[in-house]
Motif scaffolding. Structure first.
Motif, PDB file in Angstrom:
ATOM      1  N   LYS A 136       0.842  -1.199   0.000  1.00  0.00           N
ATOM      2  CA  LYS A 136       0.000   0.000   0.000  1.00  0.00           C
ATOM      3  C   LYS A 136       0.876   1.248   0.000  1.00  0.00           C
ATOM      4  CE  LYS A 136      -3.754  -2.107   2.683  1.00  0.00           C
ATOM      5  NZ  LYS A 136      -4.570  -1.977   3.920  1.00  0.00           N
ATOM      6  N   ILE A 137       0.489   2.226  -0.815  1.00  0.00           N
ATOM      7  CA  ILE A 137       1.204   3.505  -0.805  1.00  0.00           C
ATOM      8  C   ILE A 137       0.205   4.638  -1.037  1.00  0.00           C
ATOM      9  CG2 ILE A 137       1.796   3.438  -3.276  1.00  0.00           C
ATOM     10  CD1 ILE A 137       4.512   4.759  -2.388  1.00  0.00           C
ATOM     11  N   ASN A 138       0.320   5.684  -0.236  1.00  0.00           N
ATOM     12  CA  ASN A 138      -0.545   6.856  -0.334  1.00  0.00           C
ATOM     13  C   ASN A 138       0.315   8.057  -0.695  1.00  0.00           C
ATOM     14  OD1 ASN A 138      -2.264   9.035   0.001  1.00  0.00           O
ATOM     15  ND2 ASN A 138      -3.196   8.268   1.882  1.00  0.00           N
ATOM     16  N   LEU A 139       0.117   8.574  -1.897  1.00  0.00           N
ATOM     17  CA  LEU A 139       0.874   9.728  -2.401  1.00  0.00           C
ATOM     18  C   LEU A 139      -0.036  10.924  -2.654  1.00  0.00           C
ATOM     19  CD1 LEU A 139       2.906   7.678  -5.027  1.00  0.00           C
ATOM     20  CD2 LEU A 139       3.826   8.583  -2.888  1.00  0.00           C
ATOM     21  N   ASN A 140      -1.233  10.906  -2.059  1.00  0.00           N
ATOM     22  CA  ASN A 140      -2.210  11.969  -2.300  1.00  0.00           C
ATOM     23  C   ASN A 140      -1.678  13.337  -1.903  1.00  0.00           C
ATOM     24  OD1 ASN A 140      -4.032  10.068  -3.150  1.00  0.00           O
ATOM     25  ND2 ASN A 140      -5.309  10.131  -1.317  1.00  0.00           N
ATOM     26  N   TRP A 141      -2.070  14.334  -2.691  1.00  0.00           N
ATOM     27  CA  TRP A 141      -1.879  15.729  -2.299  1.00  0.00           C
ATOM     28  C   TRP A 141      -3.233  16.268  -1.873  1.00  0.00           C
ATOM     29  CZ3 TRP A 141       1.573  19.508  -5.571  1.00  0.00           C
ATOM     30  CH2 TRP A 141       2.905  19.316  -5.200  1.00  0.00           C
ATOM     31  N   PRO A 142      -3.292  17.067  -0.793  1.00  0.00           N
ATOM     32  CA  PRO A 142      -4.588  17.594  -0.327  1.00  0.00           C
ATOM     33  C   PRO A 142      -5.306  18.413  -1.394  1.00  0.00           C
ATOM     34  CG  PRO A 142      -2.911  17.911   1.353  1.00  0.00           C
ATOM     35  CD  PRO A 142      -2.196  17.453   0.115  1.00  0.00           C
ATOM     36  N   VAL A 143      -4.542  19.217  -2.143  1.00  0.00           N
ATOM     37  CA  VAL A 143      -5.124  20.088  -3.165  1.00  0.00           C
ATOM     38  C   VAL A 143      -4.261  20.030  -4.411  1.00  0.00           C
ATOM     39  CG1 VAL A 143      -5.834  22.427  -3.757  1.00  0.00           C
ATOM     40  CG2 VAL A 143      -6.031  21.643  -1.391  1.00  0.00           C
ATOM     41  N   LYS A 144      -4.908  19.925  -5.560  1.00  0.00           N
ATOM     42  CA  LYS A 144      -4.170  19.905  -6.822  1.00  0.00           C
ATOM     43  C   LYS A 144      -3.495  21.252  -7.046  1.00  0.00           C
ATOM     44  CE  LYS A 144      -4.721  18.953 -11.769  1.00  0.00           C
ATOM     45  NZ  LYS A 144      -5.671  18.558 -12.821  1.00  0.00           N
ATOM     46  N   MET A 179      -2.677   5.236  -4.089  1.00  0.00           N
ATOM     47  CA  MET A 179      -3.435   6.477  -3.997  1.00  0.00           C
ATOM     48  C   MET A 179      -2.530   7.630  -4.404  1.00  0.00           C
ATOM     49  SD  MET A 179      -5.307   5.670  -0.341  1.00  0.00           S
ATOM     50  CE  MET A 179      -6.461   7.032  -0.467  1.00  0.00           C
ATOM     51  N   CYS A 180      -2.861   8.291  -5.489  1.00  0.00           N
ATOM     52  CA  CYS A 180      -2.057   9.434  -5.951  1.00  0.00           C
ATOM     53  C   CYS A 180      -2.989  10.520  -6.490  1.00  0.00           C
ATOM     54  CB  CYS A 180      -1.019   9.007  -6.980  1.00  0.00           C
ATOM     55  SG  CYS A 180      -1.551   7.785  -8.178  1.00  0.00           S
ATOM     56  N   ARG A 181      -3.944  10.900  -5.654  1.00  0.00           N
ATOM     57  CA  ARG A 181      -4.923  11.920  -6.028  1.00  0.00           C
ATOM     58  C   ARG A 181      -4.275  13.305  -6.103  1.00  0.00           C
ATOM     59  NH1 ARG A 181      -8.204  10.705  -2.408  1.00  0.00           N
ATOM     60  NH2 ARG A 181      -7.783  12.318  -0.859  1.00  0.00           N
ATOM     61  N   LEU A 228       1.772  23.012 -12.080  1.00  0.00           N
ATOM     62  CA  LEU A 228       2.214  21.624 -12.031  1.00  0.00           C
ATOM     63  C   LEU A 228       3.724  21.490 -11.930  1.00  0.00           C
ATOM     64  CD1 LEU A 228      -0.178  19.907 -14.614  1.00  0.00           C
ATOM     65  CD2 LEU A 228      -0.376  20.036 -12.132  1.00  0.00           C
ATOM     66  N   SER A 229       4.453  22.567 -12.221  1.00  0.00           N
ATOM     67  CA  SER A 229       5.907  22.487 -12.107  1.00  0.00           C
ATOM     68  C   SER A 229       6.352  22.353 -10.655  1.00  0.00           C
ATOM     69  CB  SER A 229       6.556  23.721 -12.732  1.00  0.00           C
ATOM     70  OG  SER A 229       6.218  24.895 -12.012  1.00  0.00           O
ATOM     71  N   THR A 230       5.438  22.643  -9.711  1.00  0.00           N
ATOM     72  CA  THR A 230       5.779  22.495  -8.293  1.00  0.00           C
ATOM     73  C   THR A 230       5.669  21.044  -7.831  1.00  0.00           C
ATOM     74  OG1 THR A 230       3.492  22.914  -7.572  1.00  0.00           O
ATOM     75  CG2 THR A 230       4.940  24.828  -7.832  1.00  0.00           C
ATOM     76  N   ASP A 231       5.103  20.183  -8.665  1.00  0.00           N
ATOM     77  CA  ASP A 231       4.960  18.763  -8.324  1.00  0.00           C
ATOM     78  C   ASP A 231       5.985  17.967  -9.135  1.00  0.00           C
ATOM     79  OD1 ASP A 231       4.209  16.242  -7.636  1.00  0.00           O
ATOM     80  OD2 ASP A 231       2.188  16.328  -8.486  1.00  0.00           O
ATOM     81  N   SER A 232       6.945  17.380  -8.452  1.00  0.00           N
ATOM     82  CA  SER A 232       8.011  16.648  -9.144  1.00  0.00           C
ATOM     83  C   SER A 232       7.707  15.159  -9.294  1.00  0.00           C
ATOM     84  CB  SER A 232       9.343  16.834  -8.404  1.00  0.00           C
ATOM     85  OG  SER A 232       9.236  16.395  -7.055  1.00  0.00           O
ATOM     86  N   LEU A 233       6.479  14.766  -8.968  1.00  0.00           N
ATOM     87  CA  LEU A 233       6.075  13.370  -9.163  1.00  0.00           C
ATOM     88  C   LEU A 233       5.505  13.200 -10.563  1.00  0.00           C
ATOM     89  CD1 LEU A 233       5.782  10.613  -7.675  1.00  0.00           C
ATOM     90  CD2 LEU A 233       3.433  11.272  -7.192  1.00  0.00           C
ATOM     91  N   THR A 234       6.120  12.328 -11.364  1.00  0.00           N
ATOM     92  CA  THR A 234       5.696  12.138 -12.749  1.00  0.00           C
ATOM     93  C   THR A 234       5.509  10.644 -13.039  1.00  0.00           C
ATOM     94  OG1 THR A 234       7.919  11.887 -13.690  1.00  0.00           O
ATOM     95  CG2 THR A 234       7.109  14.138 -13.348  1.00  0.00           C
ATOM     96  N   ASP A 235       5.170  10.369 -14.293  1.00  0.00           N
ATOM     97  CA  ASP A 235       5.003   8.977 -14.722  1.00  0.00           C
ATOM     98  C   ASP A 235       6.262   8.155 -14.462  1.00  0.00           C
ATOM     99  OD1 ASP A 235       2.436   9.469 -15.637  1.00  0.00           O
ATOM    100  OD2 ASP A 235       3.080   9.901 -17.684  1.00  0.00           O
ATOM    101  N   ARG A 236       7.417   8.764 -14.609  1.00  0.00           N
ATOM    102  CA  ARG A 236       8.688   8.040 -14.447  1.00  0.00           C
ATOM    103  C   ARG A 236       8.767   7.351 -13.092  1.00  0.00           C
ATOM    104  NH1 ARG A 236      13.707  10.243 -12.480  1.00  0.00           N
ATOM    105  NH2 ARG A 236      15.459   8.846 -12.933  1.00  0.00           N
ATOM    106  N   GLY A 237       8.449   8.065 -12.036  1.00  0.00           N
ATOM    107  CA  GLY A 237       8.528   7.485 -10.704  1.00  0.00           C
ATOM    108  C   GLY A 237       7.484   6.416 -10.465  1.00  0.00           C
TER     109      GLY A 237
END
Length: 278
Positions: free
Chosen positions: A91-99, A127-129, A103-112
């Motif tokens: 199980k892994i939860n990578l949710n952000w509270p607010v989008k 979970m990666c909402r 988007l340049s401030t979010d360094s999580l991409t398809d690669r990871g």
């Protein structure tokens, strides 16, 4: 206070003290006994202290459950380290509270996410909402590699029907799906909910499609036909009309018939539906 309580209190106080100076002592964490490092990791996760800079020091090899939703600095580097060290992750939860607006401030991409899915095939819950950089590439890899997947939350990403078709083809254990605030359409749900071709037709129980502007009554009909659906949330889907009310009534009638056939003493399943009709 007995001896056991005293030891637990001392341990908690020590952990609290460590959290306050953690950023200056990361290199020393790995010298702590493994049983204590697990508690350090849990507390650091809750405080949002696990990030791209600290993960290699804090991560405990072969941990099975990670909640990283409290950190705003989780990117591909973190997932690559997790993929390398936690092959038994479930199980892994990578949710952000607010989008994020930018988007340049979010360094999580398809690669990871792709690297994580390839290295951790035992994942059952991802979970990666509100991770707005994620696309179909991440969802397709998850569907193909994580055969035990039961719960997937990718609301707020860039998914479209290609992701739903891949889930229909591979996600044979999927029970819960959130694709709110994405670009999916009714055609994608027709594939996902096809009795003849969808791998998850008989397993899906929960679907969230809030603010999916391109789905219409046909999507509601497809989802309502799922035999085990009992949670369906779809607010602000502006192409959905009053016609869908009949499909939702079918879910309730089916659930009532099922409840009547249950043996006495068996707990009845609750149906939860919430929607907006324009």
């Amino acid at each position: 206070m007995n001896m056991e309580s005293s030891v637990l209190s001392l341990r908690k106080l020590s952990l609290e003290k460590l959290m306050k100076v953690l950023d200056r002592n990361l290199s020393r964490v790995q010298t702590i006994p493994l049983c204590v490092r697990i508690d350090v990791l849990r507390m650091a996760c809750k405080r949002g202290l696990v990030n791209d800079d600290s993960v290699e020091y804090l991560l405990v090899p072969n941990v099975v459950d990670l909640d990283l939703s409290h950190s705003d600095r989780i990117g591909d580097k973190t997932l690559i380290v997790i993929a390398d060290q936690c092959r038994y992750l479930t199980k892994i939860n990578l949710n952000w509270p607010v989008k994020p607006v930018d988007l340049s401030t979010d360094s999580l991409t398809d690669r990871g996410v792709v690297q994580l899915a390839k290295s951790c095939p035992n994942l059952v819950s991802i979970m990666c909402r509100n991770r707005g950089n994620l696309t179909n590439a991440a969802a397709v890899c998850i569907a193909e590699r994580c055969k035990r997947l039961t719960s997937l939350d990718m609301g707020g990403s860039q998914l479209d029907d290609g992701a739903l078709r891949s889930l229909a083809q591979h996600a044979q254990s999927l029970r819960s799906l959130n694709v709110s605030f994405t670009n999916v359409t009714s055609a994608g749900f027709e594939a996902l909910c096809s009795e003849s071709s969808s791998a998850c037709f008989s397993t899906l129980e929960e679907v969230h499609t809030t603010n999916c502007s391109q789905i219409c009554d046909e999507a509601v009909r497809s989802i309502a036909n799922l035999p085990r659906i009992n949670i369906f949330i779809f607010h602000n889907c502006r192409l959905v009309t009053q016609e869908s009310r009949g499909f939702l009534d079918d879910i309730l009638l089916r659930q009532q018939r099922r409840a009547r056939n249950l043996p006495r003493g068996v707990r009845k399943q609750t149906v939860q539906m919430s929607w907006t009709v324009y």
